[in-house]
Write an enzyme that holds these catalytic residues in place. Structure first.
Site, PDB file in Angstrom:
ATOM      1  N   HIS A   1      -0.476  21.325  51.673  1.00 49.51           N
ATOM      2  CA  HIS A   1      -0.262  20.137  50.847  1.00 49.51           C
ATOM      3  C   HIS A   1      -1.569  19.726  50.161  1.00 49.51           C
ATOM      4  O   HIS A   1      -2.333  18.909  50.688  1.00 49.51           O
ATOM      5  CB  HIS A   1       0.254  18.973  51.705  1.00 49.51           C
ATOM      6  CG  HIS A   1       1.689  19.088  52.063  1.00 49.51           C
ATOM      7  ND1 HIS A   1       2.693  18.394  51.409  1.00 49.51           N
ATOM      8  CD2 HIS A   1       2.314  19.841  53.001  1.00 49.51           C
ATOM      9  CE1 HIS A   1       3.855  18.702  51.934  1.00 49.51           C
ATOM     10  NE2 HIS A   1       3.665  19.574  52.902  1.00 49.51           N
TER      11      HIS A   1
ATOM     12  N   CYS B   1       4.622  23.541  49.634  1.00 46.96           N
ATOM     13  CA  CYS B   1       5.281  23.641  50.938  1.00 46.96           C
ATOM     14  C   CYS B   1       6.748  24.056  50.770  1.00 46.96           C
ATOM     15  O   CYS B   1       7.022  25.203  50.455  1.00 46.96           O
ATOM     16  CB  CYS B   1       5.133  22.324  51.713  1.00 46.96           C
ATOM     17  SG  CYS B   1       5.452  22.482  53.494  1.00 46.96           S
TER      18      CYS B   1
ATOM     19  N   GLU C   1      -2.048  17.768  47.759  1.00 42.30           N
ATOM     20  CA  GLU C   1      -2.078  16.349  47.356  1.00 42.30           C
ATOM     21  C   GLU C   1      -2.771  15.475  48.393  1.00 42.30           C
ATOM     22  O   GLU C   1      -3.245  14.374  48.058  1.00 42.30           O
ATOM     23  CB  GLU C   1      -0.658  15.840  47.074  1.00 42.30           C
ATOM     24  CG  GLU C   1       0.240  15.634  48.267  1.00 42.30           C
ATOM     25  CD  GLU C   1       1.022  16.863  48.677  1.00 42.30           C
ATOM     26  OE1 GLU C   1       2.091  16.723  49.299  1.00 42.30           O
ATOM     27  OE2 GLU C   1       0.547  17.994  48.382  1.00 42.30           O
TER      28      GLU C   1
END
Length: 235
Positions: free
Chosen positions: A198, A99, A200
């Site tokens: 993202h 990001c 994660e």
């Protein structure tokens, strides 16, 4: 065998959840995460890879632009991560930008950003969500395609800025349905990848875990080469 050391950058305070998820993914694939904040003075460690994580908007002064939106910047973090990127590129470390991290990689290479996206969206929503509700079109033949597959993938969206002009040596390897850049890479570098989403938050999906696996695998190769070189100098 020693685990490759992966530096994970972040703000002085906050963002503990996303950084913990990144660290967990790094550990899962055999890396050793270490968190780096603006107050740290440990930048001379022999890192074997770097993750530049998400967060506040990049200061437009870094790409010679005037502010177009209400400023939400972290100048100390900008300075830290620009320095980390500089050191990492000089050593050709594997780098993953997430990001804001992708945006900062692009800015470091001389690229620019769109400071707002609402006016540029026609087919996608401005809603922020950690869920994979948006579509990514992956460029065939790119490193990203080798990692996650050709065609369309599902991604999330937690950003209000994005890459405009790609920086020197960077290839755009993914866009959303509005043509907004979602991934950049350097095909001549080794492992240098920036993603606007993202991953994660999407670790249950193998396609998103693949980004962290590739980073750690590349860092392990880097570490092995570094140790071999050091041992050669010691004999």
């Amino acid at each position: 065998m020693a685990r490759p050391l992966i530096a994970i950058t972040g703000p002085e305070k906050g963002a503990a959840g996303p950084r913990a998820l990144v660290a967990g993914a790094v550990r899962w694939y055999g890396g050793k995460p270490v968190h780096i904040r603006p107050s740290d003075r440990s930048l001379q460690h022999h890192y074997d890879g770097v993750v530049i994580t998400g967060g506040h908007d990049v200061n437009p002064a870094l790409y010679a632009a005037e502010p177009e939106v209400e400023p939400l910047h972290d100048t100390e973090r900008d300075a830290l991560e620009m320095h980390v990127i500089e050191l990492s590129l000089a050593r050709r470390l594997p780098i993953l930008g997430i990001c804001r991290g992708a945006q900062l990689l692009n800015v470091f290479r001389g690229g620019s950003l769109f400071q707002e996206l609402r006016s540029r969206r026609r087919r996608t929503s401005n809603r922020w969500t950690v869920l994979p509700l948006k579509r990514l079109h992956v460029e065939s033949g790119s490193m990203l395609a080798r990692l996650v597959g050709d065609g369309t993938q599902r991604i999330n969206s937690l950003h209000n800025q994005a890459i405009d002009r790609a920086g020197e040596g960077l290839r755009i390897s993914g866009r959303d349905l509005d043509g907004i850049v979602q991934a950049i890479e350097d095909p001549d570098y080794g492992f240098l990848l920036g993603v606007q989403w993202h991953p994660e938050f999407l670790l249950p999906m193998v396609t998103h875990r693949a980004l962290f696996k590739a980073l750690v695998d590349s860092a392990r190769q880097y570490a092995d080469t570094r140790r071999a070189r050091e041992n050669g100098h010691n004999t």
